[in-house]
Write a protein that holds these residues in place. Structure first.
Motif, PDB file in Angstrom:
ATOM      1  N   ARG A  55      59.158  34.773  -7.575  1.00 38.49           N
ATOM      2  CA  ARG A  55      58.671  33.920  -6.536  1.00 38.49           C
ATOM      3  C   ARG A  55      58.353  34.648  -5.723  1.00 38.49           C
ATOM      4  O   ARG A  55      59.111  35.375  -4.555  1.00 38.49           O
ATOM      5  N   MET A  56      57.248  34.522  -4.597  1.00 44.27           N
ATOM      6  CA  MET A  56      56.675  35.448  -3.902  1.00 44.27           C
ATOM      7  C   MET A  56      57.359  35.099  -2.557  1.00 44.27           C
ATOM      8  O   MET A  56      57.744  33.919  -2.458  1.00 44.27           O
ATOM      9  N   ASP A  57      58.665  36.147  -2.036  1.00 41.16           N
ATOM     10  CA  ASP A  57      59.576  35.746  -0.636  1.00 41.16           C
ATOM     11  C   ASP A  57      58.715  35.701   0.024  1.00 41.16           C
ATOM     12  O   ASP A  57      57.990  36.978   0.477  1.00 41.16           O
ATOM     13  N   LEU A  58      58.292  34.520   0.819  1.00 40.23           N
ATOM     14  CA  LEU A  58      57.453  33.933   2.020  1.00 40.23           C
ATOM     15  C   LEU A  58      57.968  34.804   3.125  1.00 40.23           C
ATOM     16  O   LEU A  58      56.857  34.915   4.165  1.00 40.23           O
ATOM     17  N   GLU A  59      58.929  34.916   3.853  1.00 42.93           N
ATOM     18  CA  GLU A  59      59.619  35.890   4.582  1.00 42.93           C
ATOM     19  C   GLU A  59      59.089  37.207   4.746  1.00 42.93           C
ATOM     20  O   GLU A  59      58.149  38.128   5.958  1.00 42.93           O
ATOM     21  N   ALA A  60      59.310  37.447   3.520  1.00 38.00           N
ATOM     22  CA  ALA A  60      58.063  39.431   3.466  1.00 38.00           C
ATOM     23  C   ALA A  60      57.286  38.921   4.115  1.00 38.00           C
ATOM     24  O   ALA A  60      56.583  39.808   3.943  1.00 38.00           O
ATOM     25  N   LEU A  61      56.020  38.368   2.751  1.00 36.25           N
ATOM     26  CA  LEU A  61      55.233  37.911   3.054  1.00 36.25           C
ATOM     27  C   LEU A  61      54.400  38.106   4.882  1.00 36.25           C
ATOM     28  O   LEU A  61      53.795  38.883   4.922  1.00 36.25           O
ATOM     29  N   SER A  62      55.230  36.791   5.037  1.00 37.82           N
ATOM     30  CA  SER A  62      54.630  37.091   6.894  1.00 37.82           C
ATOM     31  C   SER A  62      55.395  38.793   7.185  1.00 37.82           C
ATOM     32  O   SER A  62      54.464  38.970   8.761  1.00 37.82           O
ATOM     33  N   ALA A  63      56.254  39.042   7.218  1.00 33.00           N
ATOM     34  CA  ALA A  63      56.352  40.180   8.030  1.00 33.00           C
ATOM     35  C   ALA A  63      55.299  41.758   7.694  1.00 33.00           C
ATOM     36  O   ALA A  63      54.684  42.300   8.585  1.00 33.00           O
ATOM     37  N   ALA A  64      54.884  41.365   6.046  1.00 29.11           N
ATOM     38  CA  ALA A  64      54.662  42.880   5.988  1.00 29.11           C
ATOM     39  C   ALA A  64      52.477  41.978   6.826  1.00 29.11           C
ATOM     40  O   ALA A  64      51.971  43.115   7.042  1.00 29.11           O
ATOM     41  N   ILE A  65      52.326  40.541   6.281  1.00 25.65           N
ATOM     42  CA  ILE A  65      50.932  40.314   7.053  1.00 25.65           C
ATOM     43  C   ILE A  65      51.207  40.781   8.903  1.00 25.65           C
ATOM     44  O   ILE A  65      50.215  41.208   8.952  1.00 25.65           O
ATOM     45  N   ALA A  66      52.218  40.404   9.380  1.00 25.05           N
ATOM     46  CA  ALA A  66      52.497  41.023  10.890  1.00 25.05           C
ATOM     47  C   ALA A  66      51.918  42.742  10.758  1.00 25.05           C
ATOM     48  O   ALA A  66      51.709  43.326  11.948  1.00 25.05           O
ATOM     49  N   ARG A  67      52.903  43.455   9.983  1.00 24.89           N
ATOM     50  CA  ARG A  67      52.634  44.374  10.316  1.00 24.89           C
ATOM     51  C   ARG A  67      51.311  45.159  10.058  1.00 24.89           C
ATOM     52  O   ARG A  67      50.725  45.657  10.639  1.00 24.89           O
TER      53      ARG A  67
ATOM     54  N   TYR B  89      47.072  40.583   0.132  1.00 25.30           N
ATOM     55  CA  TYR B  89      48.579  40.091  -0.566  1.00 25.30           C
ATOM     56  C   TYR B  89      49.342  38.671  -1.683  1.00 25.30           C
ATOM     57  O   TYR B  89      48.330  38.578  -2.327  1.00 25.30           O
ATOM     58  N   THR B  90      49.753  40.034  -2.560  1.00 23.93           N
ATOM     59  CA  THR B  90      49.901  38.870  -3.171  1.00 23.93           C
ATOM     60  C   THR B  90      51.503  39.266  -4.185  1.00 23.93           C
ATOM     61  O   THR B  90      51.843  40.402  -3.422  1.00 23.93           O
ATOM     62  N   SER B  91      52.125  39.219  -5.090  1.00 23.83           N
ATOM     63  CA  SER B  91      53.467  39.067  -5.302  1.00 23.83           C
ATOM     64  C   SER B  91      54.097  40.176  -6.254  1.00 23.83           C
ATOM     65  O   SER B  91      53.050  40.726  -6.984  1.00 23.83           O
ATOM     66  N   GLU B  92      55.341  40.977  -6.170  1.00 28.19           N
ATOM     67  CA  GLU B  92      55.642  42.084  -7.078  1.00 28.19           C
ATOM     68  C   GLU B  92      54.932  41.652  -8.650  1.00 28.19           C
ATOM     69  O   GLU B  92      54.958  42.213  -9.721  1.00 28.19           O
ATOM     70  N   ALA B  93      55.346  40.068  -8.821  1.00 27.35           N
ATOM     71  CA  ALA B  93      55.355  39.525 -10.418  1.00 27.35           C
ATOM     72  C   ALA B  93      54.127  39.245 -11.010  1.00 27.35           C
ATOM     73  O   ALA B  93      53.758  38.751 -11.574  1.00 27.35           O
ATOM     74  N   ALA B  94      52.725  39.277  -9.804  1.00 26.55           N
ATOM     75  CA  ALA B  94      51.272  39.208 -10.515  1.00 26.55           C
ATOM     76  C   ALA B  94      50.547  40.234 -11.328  1.00 26.55           C
ATOM     77  O   ALA B  94      51.278  41.160 -11.575  1.00 26.55           O
ATOM     78  N   HIS B  95      49.626  39.450 -11.652  1.00 28.60           N
ATOM     79  CA  HIS B  95      49.916  40.258 -12.407  1.00 28.60           C
ATOM     80  C   HIS B  95      49.101  40.915 -12.387  1.00 28.60           C
ATOM     81  O   HIS B  95      48.009  41.607 -11.385  1.00 28.60           O
TER      82      HIS B  95
ATOM     83  N   LEU C 232      45.474  45.931  -1.720  1.00 31.88           N
ATOM     84  CA  LEU C 232      46.580  44.907  -2.387  1.00 31.88           C
ATOM     85  C   LEU C 232      48.279  45.789  -1.628  1.00 31.88           C
ATOM     86  O   LEU C 232      48.928  46.317  -2.356  1.00 31.88           O
ATOM     87  N   ARG C 233      48.995  44.578  -0.711  1.00 27.52           N
ATOM     88  CA  ARG C 233      50.323  44.454  -0.419  1.00 27.52           C
ATOM     89  C   ARG C 233      51.393  43.592  -1.669  1.00 27.52           C
ATOM     90  O   ARG C 233      51.168  42.524  -2.154  1.00 27.52           O
ATOM     91  N   ARG C 234      52.369  44.179  -2.185  1.00 25.56           N
ATOM     92  CA  ARG C 234      52.595  44.196  -3.901  1.00 25.56           C
ATOM     93  C   ARG C 234      54.548  43.042  -2.355  1.00 25.56           C
ATOM     94  O   ARG C 234      55.140  44.213  -2.398  1.00 25.56           O
ATOM     95  N   ILE C 235      54.038  41.921  -2.458  1.00 24.68           N
ATOM     96  CA  ILE C 235      54.946  41.682  -1.977  1.00 24.68           C
ATOM     97  C   ILE C 235      56.517  40.959  -2.897  1.00 24.68           C
ATOM     98  O   ILE C 235      56.159  40.504  -3.945  1.00 24.68           O
ATOM     99  N   ALA C 236      57.588  41.353  -2.099  1.00 24.34           N
ATOM    100  CA  ALA C 236      58.859  41.215  -3.358  1.00 24.34           C
ATOM    101  C   ALA C 236      58.936  40.195  -3.924  1.00 24.34           C
ATOM    102  O   ALA C 236      58.095  38.996  -2.633  1.00 24.34           O
TER     103      ALA C 236
END
Ligand SMILES: Cc1ncc(COP(=O)(O)O)c(C=O)c1O
Length: 479
Positions: free
Chosen positions: A215-227, A182-188, A205-209
């Motif tokens: 900055r990476m959206d922590l809720e979207a991150l947790s949801a992606a991990i759970a999914r 997991y990383t954010s959409e803004a990652a290199h 690699l999941r690119r989190i909103a």
């Protein structure tokens, strides 16, 4: 009788020494007078063509080769030593770093391994980095080319941690699991490349909103991990960013550390240019949480102003790091005495066996300038970014495309066909030699991106940039 002299050492040391002094003087003149030169200039076709020549079979004099360098290479370099350079994320280097490179080349040390003082210099940098990032004594570190390589190595360590050391023998099949990172959409982009090169496929690699500040959206991150867990994937790696390449955004690193702990993920921070801002007391709090990372990738050659290249990987668990790369071989046998002592060697911590003495230019830079001066240069870059942001906001013909974070400002000239006009403005700026920002896309709009990394940049260079943008913009918008 075999010829008794080296064909490659000077026959006339006195003459060579005089020529060497001339070369050193030329580079010092270049750096001292850099502001009188254009930031960048196009390479004339004639110079490009003249440089092409067949493999030299006969010698020519050092003075002649140096003349060619002065005439055909030096004037057409990238320009990142110039205070008007604001493109991509390039450090400026320093005269001290330049001299250190010369000393390192004189020693011609190979820092792959063995028992010699240059390796102790690299170990000293590790001690300093442990101190800077509040990492434990057991942490390991290694100079590499740049953060792209450091990120790749971190992904490999995380992968080996997730699948077990058996993966080094059997390959990915050993794990029998589908890993997800997991990383954010803004990652290199090199983060995705690292996951790809690690054999996992870039799709792992999941690119989190991101939020409004990239900055990476922590809720979207947790949801992606759970999914992913629900779908049978094995989440293994979370990559936070400390200074995104487009906008200088810093993820909530403490928040990410918390998620990583809860979800049992390897927490890696790509802080390519931001990490060393821990040297600046006003910037360090922005990186809170970085000290909890399992690994940090960063570059001394960006905001640290060490000459290229000098990337670095710091790993909390040094033994895990070593076990992910060490590859015993008979010809690399370790001894307890003699030159083959001193194990473990740097080659045990990465893929490179031959390694140059990058540590020396970092050591000289830190030792001679100290962290306070380096940190002050970073703080000033951020103050200049705020100044540029205010000027843009106060100029009706300019549009701010993202709030200035850290040292990066994205803006553009207002115009019909604004993408084409602003791309042309940036090329005009480059060709004029006044300033060299780069471009990026922010929310679908082409932006002029000023990344203020250079310790030589002053307010007058920002003023010159703005004046030229307005002048070229007016001309382009009319055309
Ligand atoms: C956030 C980030 N990560 C990684 C990189 C790549 O670093 P390097 O060019 O040293 O490989 C960059 C380069 O600008 C960056 O800004």
């Amino acid at each position: 009788m075999i010829d008794d002299s080296s064909p490659l050492d000077p026959a006339d040391w006195a003459g060579f020494r005089a020529q060497g002094h001339r070369m050193l003087d030329d580079m010092l003149d270049y750096l001292e007078g850099i502001e009188r030169r254009p930031v960048w200039q196009p390479i004339p076709d004639a110079a490009r063509a003249a440089f092409r020549e067949p493999l030299p079979r006969r010698p020519s004099s050092l003075a002649a080769a140096h003349d060619r360098f002065m005439q055909d290479v030096l004037p057409y370099a990238t320009g990142n030593v110039h205070p008007g350079f604001m493109g991509w994320v390039h450090g400026a280097g320093t005269p001290v770093g330049m001299l250190a490179e010369m000393l390192a080349a004189g020693l011609n040390a190979n820092l792959g391994g063995r028992d010699h003082m240059p390796i102790e210099v690299e170990r000293q940098i590790l001690h300093w980095m442990r101190e800077l990032f509040s990492f434990p004594e057991s942490a390991s570190g290694l100079f590499v080319t740049g953060t792209s390589m450091a990120n790749l190595m971190a992904v490999l360590i995380a992968r080996t941690t997730a699948l077990g050391y058996e993966v080094r023998r059997q390959g990915l099949a050993a794990g029998g699991r589908q890993l997800a990172a997991y990383t954010s959409e803004a990652a290199h982009g090199c983060v995705r490349q690292a996951v790809d090169l690690a054999g996992l496929g870039g799709g792992a690699l999941r690119r989190i909103a991101t939020d409004g500040r990239q900055r990476m959206d922590l809720e979207a991150l947790s949801a992606a991990i759970a999914r992913d867990r629900h779908d049978g994937f094995t989440p293994f790696l979370l990559v936070g960013t400390g200074g995104t390449v487009d906008a200088g955004a810093i993820d909530d690193l403490a928040g990410l550390a918390e998620v990583a702990r809860r979800e049992r993920l390897w927490f890696h921070v790509d802080a390519a240019y931001g990490a060393l801002a821990l040297m600046a007391p006003d910037l360090a709090p922005l990186f809170r949480g970085i000290e909890q990372a399992d690994s940090i990738a960063f570059d001394f050659h960006k905001w640290g102003q060490v000459p290229y290249d000098a990337g670095y990987l710091l790993v909390r668990d040094g033994e895990r790091h070593r076990a992910s790369f060490a590859a015993p071989a008979a010809y690399l046998r370790r001894e307890t005495r003699g030159l083959a002592a001193g194990s473990p060697w740097p080659c045990d911590f990465g893929p490179d066996l031959s390694r140059g003495f990058r540590a020396l230019k970092a050591w000289f830079t830190l030792k001679v300038h100290g962290t306070a001066a380096l940190g002050a240069a970073m703080s000033r870059s951020c103050a200049l970014a705020r100044y540029l942001e205010q000027k843009v906001a106060a100029t009706p013909t300019l549009e701010l495309l993202a709030p200035a974070q850290l040292n990066i400002v994205c803006f553009r000239y207002r115009a019909a066909e604004a993408d084409a006009v602003n791309a042309a403005i940036v090329a005009d700026l480059h060709e004029s030699g006044i300033a060299a920002p780069s471009t990026t896309t922010v929310a679908g709009k082409l932006a002029i991106r000023a990344a203020l990394v250079n310790h030589r940049t002053r307010q007058r260079h920002i003023d010159a940039l703005l004046e030229a943008v307005l002048r070229f913009g007016a001309a382009r918008a009319k055309a």
